[in-house]
Design a protein around this motif. Sequence first.
Motif, PDB file in Angstrom:
ATOM      1  N   MET A 132       0.656  -1.189   0.173  1.00  0.00           N
ATOM      2  CA  MET A 132      -0.080  -0.454   0.119  1.00  0.00           C
ATOM      3  C   MET A 132       1.174   1.262   0.176  1.00  0.00           C
ATOM      4  O   MET A 132       1.981   1.257   0.735  1.00  0.00           O
ATOM      5  N   SER A 133       0.250   2.224  -0.980  1.00  0.00           N
ATOM      6  CA  SER A 133       0.873   3.696  -0.419  1.00  0.00           C
ATOM      7  C   SER A 133       0.944   4.362   1.445  1.00  0.00           C
ATOM      8  O   SER A 133      -0.206   3.705   1.918  1.00  0.00           O
ATOM      9  N   ASP A 134       1.992   5.131   1.570  1.00  0.00           N
ATOM     10  CA  ASP A 134       1.752   5.556   2.487  1.00  0.00           C
ATOM     11  C   ASP A 134       0.410   6.356   3.092  1.00  0.00           C
ATOM     12  O   ASP A 134      -0.603   6.487   4.002  1.00  0.00           O
ATOM     13  N   GLN A 135      -0.574   6.119   1.812  1.00  0.00           N
ATOM     14  CA  GLN A 135      -1.668   7.036   1.768  1.00  0.00           C
ATOM     15  C   GLN A 135      -2.808   6.817   2.670  1.00  0.00           C
ATOM     16  O   GLN A 135      -3.345   6.313   3.464  1.00  0.00           O
ATOM     17  N   GLU A 136      -2.380   4.426   2.340  1.00  0.00           N
ATOM     18  CA  GLU A 136      -3.766   3.851   1.944  1.00  0.00           C
ATOM     19  C   GLU A 136      -3.330   3.117   3.492  1.00  0.00           C
ATOM     20  O   GLU A 136      -4.818   2.859   4.646  1.00  0.00           O
ATOM     21  N   VAL A 137      -1.715   3.361   4.091  1.00  0.00           N
ATOM     22  CA  VAL A 137      -1.531   2.737   5.058  1.00  0.00           C
ATOM     23  C   VAL A 137      -2.587   3.861   6.242  1.00  0.00           C
ATOM     24  O   VAL A 137      -2.394   2.820   7.175  1.00  0.00           O
ATOM     25  N   GLY A 229     -15.154   7.388  11.059  1.00  0.00           N
ATOM     26  CA  GLY A 229     -14.143   7.920  11.619  1.00  0.00           C
ATOM     27  C   GLY A 229     -12.787   8.344  10.895  1.00  0.00           C
ATOM     28  O   GLY A 229     -12.326   8.788  11.184  1.00  0.00           O
ATOM     29  N   ALA A 230     -12.403   7.187  10.506  1.00  0.00           N
ATOM     30  CA  ALA A 230     -11.505   6.560   9.363  1.00  0.00           C
ATOM     31  C   ALA A 230     -11.328   8.125   8.187  1.00  0.00           C
ATOM     32  O   ALA A 230     -10.095   9.068   7.904  1.00  0.00           O
ATOM     33  N   ALA A 231     -12.400   8.088   7.669  1.00  0.00           N
ATOM     34  CA  ALA A 231     -12.742   9.024   6.782  1.00  0.00           C
ATOM     35  C   ALA A 231     -12.316  11.278   7.320  1.00  0.00           C
ATOM     36  O   ALA A 231     -12.039  11.722   6.720  1.00  0.00           O
ATOM     37  N   ASN A 232     -12.928  11.068   8.770  1.00  0.00           N
ATOM     38  CA  ASN A 232     -12.615  12.091   9.379  1.00  0.00           C
ATOM     39  C   ASN A 232     -11.033  12.214   9.670  1.00  0.00           C
ATOM     40  O   ASN A 232     -11.228  13.613   9.893  1.00  0.00           O
ATOM     41  N   LEU A 233     -10.615  11.461   9.898  1.00  0.00           N
ATOM     42  CA  LEU A 233      -9.141  11.215  10.350  1.00  0.00           C
ATOM     43  C   LEU A 233      -8.328  11.441   8.923  1.00  0.00           C
ATOM     44  O   LEU A 233      -6.888  12.804   9.039  1.00  0.00           O
ATOM     45  N   VAL A 234      -8.321  10.901   7.706  1.00  0.00           N
ATOM     46  CA  VAL A 234      -7.599  11.148   6.734  1.00  0.00           C
ATOM     47  C   VAL A 234      -7.765  12.054   5.553  1.00  0.00           C
ATOM     48  O   VAL A 234      -7.489  11.887   4.332  1.00  0.00           O
ATOM     49  N   GLY A 235      -9.520  10.957   5.569  1.00  0.00           N
ATOM     50  CA  GLY A 235     -10.316  11.802   4.367  1.00  0.00           C
ATOM     51  C   GLY A 235     -11.171  10.707   3.952  1.00  0.00           C
ATOM     52  O   GLY A 235     -10.172   9.829   3.446  1.00  0.00           O
ATOM     53  N   ALA A 236     -12.252  10.731   3.549  1.00  0.00           N
ATOM     54  CA  ALA A 236     -13.298   9.608   2.845  1.00  0.00           C
ATOM     55  C   ALA A 236     -12.192   9.057   1.559  1.00  0.00           C
ATOM     56  O   ALA A 236     -11.891   7.520   0.593  1.00  0.00           O
ATOM     57  N   ALA A 237     -11.571  10.098   0.846  1.00  0.00           N
ATOM     58  CA  ALA A 237     -11.197  10.028  -0.381  1.00  0.00           C
ATOM     59  C   ALA A 237      -9.720   8.452  -0.687  1.00  0.00           C
ATOM     60  O   ALA A 237      -9.779   7.613  -1.224  1.00  0.00           O
ATOM     61  N   SER A 238      -8.854   9.280   0.670  1.00  0.00           N
ATOM     62  CA  SER A 238      -7.943   7.744   1.326  1.00  0.00           C
ATOM     63  C   SER A 238      -8.246   7.146   1.635  1.00  0.00           C
ATOM     64  O   SER A 238      -8.001   5.852   1.657  1.00  0.00           O
ATOM     65  N   MET A 239      -9.670   6.962   2.290  1.00  0.00           N
ATOM     66  CA  MET A 239     -10.288   5.089   2.966  1.00  0.00           C
ATOM     67  C   MET A 239     -10.831   4.332   1.472  1.00  0.00           C
ATOM     68  O   MET A 239     -10.157   3.324   1.313  1.00  0.00           O
ATOM     69  N   ILE A 240     -11.083   5.071   0.683  1.00  0.00           N
ATOM     70  CA  ILE A 240     -12.305   4.461  -0.014  1.00  0.00           C
ATOM     71  C   ILE A 240     -10.993   3.890  -1.363  1.00  0.00           C
ATOM     72  O   ILE A 240     -10.687   2.469  -1.600  1.00  0.00           O
ATOM     73  N   ALA A 241      -9.199   4.274  -1.073  1.00  0.00           N
ATOM     74  CA  ALA A 241      -8.714   4.391  -1.890  1.00  0.00           C
ATOM     75  C   ALA A 241      -7.871   3.221  -1.245  1.00  0.00           C
ATOM     76  O   ALA A 241      -7.262   1.544  -1.797  1.00  0.00           O
ATOM     77  N   ALA A 242      -7.791   3.138  -0.040  1.00  0.00           N
ATOM     78  CA  ALA A 242      -7.153   2.043   0.431  1.00  0.00           C
ATOM     79  C   ALA A 242      -8.336   0.807  -0.160  1.00  0.00           C
ATOM     80  O   ALA A 242      -7.927  -0.308   0.099  1.00  0.00           O
ATOM     81  N   LEU A 243      -9.540   0.928   0.599  1.00  0.00           N
ATOM     82  CA  LEU A 243     -10.591  -1.074   0.468  1.00  0.00           C
ATOM     83  C   LEU A 243     -10.218  -0.757  -0.871  1.00  0.00           C
ATOM     84  O   LEU A 243     -10.171  -2.088  -1.070  1.00  0.00           O
TER      85      LEU A 243
END
Length: 284
Positions: A132-137, A229-243
Motif C-alpha cells: 500500500m501507499s503511505d496514504q493508504e496505510v 472515523g477514518a474518513a474524518n481523520l484522513v479523508g474519505a478519498a484515502s479510505m476509499i483508496a485503501a478499500l
Amino acid sequence: MNRIFLFLATNLAVMFVFGIFASIVMPLLGIQSDGLGGLFLICLLFGMGGSFISLQLSKWLAKRSVNGQVINDSNERQAQDLVRRVQKLADNAGIPMPELMVYHSQDVNAFATGPSKNNALVAVSSGLLNKMSDQEVDAVLAHEISHVANGDMVTLTLIQGVMNTFVMFFAHIVTGIIDNFFRNSQGEGGLGFFVRFIVVSVLQTIFGIGASIIVNWFSRKREYAADKGAANLVGAASMIAALERLKGGVESDLEGEMVAFGIKGKLGLFATHPSLDDRIQALR
C-alpha cells in the motif's frame, strides 16, 4: 498450531476458574444453582466472565498468535516514521498512543485489540506496508485507531458476553425439559449425566450459531463506524483508496476473534465485515 493451543489454553483456564467458583464459592455464599435464578447467575458468570477474561488477555494472545514485533521504541527510521504517523492519528482521535506491532504476513491486513482505549494494540501486516501507499496505510491505521476510539473491543465483548449467557441458559432450560420428559411419575429415569452433557453441548452449539449472527451484525455496523472515523481523520478519498486496494489482496489469515477486528474479514453467511463494495459505497 500455536493459535489453536492458545485458544484452547485460554478457554480451559476460564472454565477452570469459573468451575471452582460455581462448585465451591457459590455454595459457601448460599447461592443455589438448582433454581432458575441460580442457573442464570452461573450462566452469567461463565458468559460475561469468559468474554471479559478473553478481552483482558487479547493483547497478549494477539502478540503470540501472529508473532509480531512491537515497534514503539524501535530505532529503525522506517519504524520511527510509522510510530509518528500513528501517534498523530491517536492524538487527533483523542486517545493515548497504542502499542504498534508489525507482523509478517503476505495478507494485506491490520487489526486493533486490547481491553481499553488506554491499553490498546494496533497491528499491521508486512504485506500491507509493502503493497500500500503511505496514504493508504494511513487510512488503514486511522480505521484501526477509530476502532479503539469508539471502544469497539469492549462493546463487542459485552454483546458476546450477553449472547453467551443466554445461549448457556436456554440450552440448560431446554435440556431440563427433555430430561423431565424421560422421567416417570416418581421422578426416576431421565437422561443421565453423560447424555445430559451431550444434549447441553449440542444445544449450545445450535443456539450459539444463532447468537453469532447477532454478534456479527453488530460487528458489521462497527466497521461502517470505523470507516467513517477514518474518513474524518484522513479523508474519505484515502479510505476509499485503501478499500479498493484491499480488493486485490488474498483472503484474511487472521483467526478466532481477531477476524472481527481486521481491516477486512471473511465474508459469507456469518460475515464479521460488510463487503468492500458496500463500505466504499457508504463512504461515497
